[in-house]
Motif scaffolding. Structure first.
Motif, PDB file in Angstrom:
ATOM      1  N   ASN A   1     -33.201  10.371  -9.559  1.00  0.00           N
ATOM      2  CA  ASN A   1     -32.483  11.135 -10.574  1.00  0.00           C
ATOM      3  C   ASN A   1     -32.674  10.553 -11.976  1.00  0.00           C
ATOM      4  OD1 ASN A   1     -30.846  13.288 -11.415  1.00  0.00           O
ATOM      5  ND2 ASN A   1     -28.995  12.038 -11.329  1.00  0.00           N
TER       6      ASN A   1
ATOM      7  N   HIS B   1     -39.341   7.115  -7.875  1.00  0.00           N
ATOM      8  CA  HIS B   1     -38.634   7.607  -9.059  1.00  0.00           C
ATOM      9  C   HIS B   1     -38.237   9.079  -8.956  1.00  0.00           C
ATOM     10  CE1 HIS B   1     -42.354   9.454 -10.716  1.00  0.00           C
ATOM     11  NE2 HIS B   1     -41.529  10.106 -11.517  1.00  0.00           N
ATOM     12  N   ASN B   2     -38.984   9.877  -8.183  1.00  0.00           N
ATOM     13  CA  ASN B   2     -38.601  11.282  -8.013  1.00  0.00           C
ATOM     14  C   ASN B   2     -37.303  11.444  -7.232  1.00  0.00           C
ATOM     15  OD1 ASN B   2     -40.821  12.364  -9.389  1.00  0.00           O
ATOM     16  ND2 ASN B   2     -42.108  12.296  -7.566  1.00  0.00           N
TER      17      ASN B   2
ATOM     18  N   GLU C   1     -35.411  10.677 -15.580  1.00  0.00           N
ATOM     19  CA  GLU C   1     -36.246  11.649 -16.281  1.00  0.00           C
ATOM     20  C   GLU C   1     -37.734  11.335 -16.200  1.00  0.00           C
ATOM     21  OE1 GLU C   1     -34.764  11.892 -20.235  1.00  0.00           O
ATOM     22  OE2 GLU C   1     -32.811  12.719 -19.638  1.00  0.00           O
ATOM     23  N   GLY C   2     -38.075  10.154 -15.808  1.00  0.00           N
ATOM     24  CA  GLY C   2     -39.476   9.756 -15.708  1.00  0.00           C
ATOM     25  C   GLY C   2     -39.552   8.335 -15.214  1.00  0.00           C
ATOM     26  N   CYS C   3     -40.761   7.763 -15.228  1.00  0.00           N
ATOM     27  CA  CYS C   3     -40.919   6.393 -14.750  1.00  0.00           C
ATOM     28  C   CYS C   3     -41.352   5.447 -15.856  1.00  0.00           C
ATOM     29  CB  CYS C   3     -41.914   6.341 -13.592  1.00  0.00           C
ATOM     30  SG  CYS C   3     -41.700   4.874 -12.556  1.00  0.00           S
TER      31      CYS C   3
ATOM     32  N   ASN D   1     -42.840   7.795  -1.687  1.00  0.00           N
ATOM     33  CA  ASN D   1     -43.550   9.056  -1.480  1.00  0.00           C
ATOM     34  C   ASN D   1     -45.066   8.906  -1.394  1.00  0.00           C
ATOM     35  OD1 ASN D   1     -44.302   8.541  -4.106  1.00  0.00           O
ATOM     36  ND2 ASN D   1     -42.975  10.088  -5.015  1.00  0.00           N
TER      37      ASN D   1
ATOM     38  N   LYS E   1     -41.911   3.059  -9.165  1.00  0.00           N
ATOM     39  CA  LYS E   1     -42.597   4.342  -9.303  1.00  0.00           C
ATOM     40  C   LYS E   1     -42.657   5.167  -8.016  1.00  0.00           C
ATOM     41  CE  LYS E   1     -46.775   6.480 -11.202  1.00  0.00           C
ATOM     42  NZ  LYS E   1     -47.025   7.400 -10.077  1.00  0.00           N
TER      43      LYS E   1
END
Length: 262
Positions: free
Chosen positions: A130, A126-127, A132-134, A204, A123
């Motif tokens: 590439n 994940h940004n 669509e979500g986690c 992040n 997580k």
């Protein structure tokens, strides 16, 4: 109770298997529902592990509510052979829930030495990956796994209630397929660890410099000698450590466990 075994060729690179010791891990996922009085109970579990070069998944599915104890006893026999478990968001739900339900029947399931929660590990990156979500299905899709199963945990609960009411075998098969596919994909998600490493991605949610200094100062005041590597500790984890040290609630083992699960 229905017992099912599947042998699956995951087509995983040997480098991934060796780098992350995948053959020494038990992978699992549970399904739960509620009785009419609101008590949650376990009705299915799938447990995967490598046997030589083959990935085997064993599944236990309760055809009745009162088969929960049998499921837990049989699951324990497999899980207790492994000191590393892996799940998707299982530190929040699967592990504590399984242990709690075991205690109800005096079946004591010990926590593993290590628990690799793939949701928590992926997580923070994940940004940058590439995807669509986690969620599990989004991460599966990101590495080329496309599932026909569209159920989620909430759907699963509702569907099991319907199964208990009408005993439709097709419903049982849908529930079992959803549960087992959640476990089939878990070893493949370790591919993200290699992607993160190869691209030198930085999570992040790293702790702040102020938090790092606070932890060091508090450790010194408490005479706790720990060589902490700060490059993979989240702000949330750091906050828990600081709060625990201020309130004198954390020992060395507690701190190491928090960092390990960060």
């Amino acid at each position: 109770m229905i017992v099912k075994n599947e042998l699956i060729d995951l087509e995983l690179d040997e480098d991934i298997i060796k780098s992350y010791n995948l053959k020494n891990i038990a992978y699992f996922d549970i399904e739960a529902s509620k009785t009419q009085n609101g008590e949650e109970f376990l009705f299915a579990i799938s447990i995967g592990r490598f046997l030589d070069n083959t990935y085997k998944v064993t599944q236990y599915f309760g055809e009745k509510i009162n088969e929960e104890k049998k499921i837990i006893i049989l699951s324990k026999k497999i899980l207790e052979n492994y000191n590393i478990w892996s799940t998707f968001n299982g530190l929040s739900f699967d592990e504590p829930f399984l242990i709690k339900r075991g205690k109800k029947y005096n079946v004591i399931i010990e926590k593993p030495k290590y628990h690799i929660d793939l949701y928590r590990k992926i997580k923070p990156y994940h940004n940058l990956l590439n995807v669509e979500g986690c969620g599990l299905k989004a991460l599966e899709k990101g590495i080329g796994i496309n599932r026909e199963d569209s159920l989620n945990g909430y759907d699963s609960r509702l569907l099991y209630d319907k199964y208990l009411a009408i005993k439709d075998n097709n419903i049982a098969l849908d529930l079992m397929r959803h549960n087992i596919e959640d476990v089939i994909s878990l070893p493949s998600l370790f591919k993200y660890f290699s992607i993160i490493k190869d691209k030198n991605l930085v999570r992040n949610d790293l702790l702040t410099e102020t938090q790092r200094k606070s932890i060091n100062n508090l450790l010194s005041k408490r005479n706790i000698d720990l060589n902490i590597q700060y490059n993979n500790i989240s702000k949330k984890c750091a906050g828990k450590i600081i709060y625990g040290l201020i309130n004198k609630k954390l020992k060395e083992d507690d701190i190491e466990t928090l960092i390990k699960n960060s």
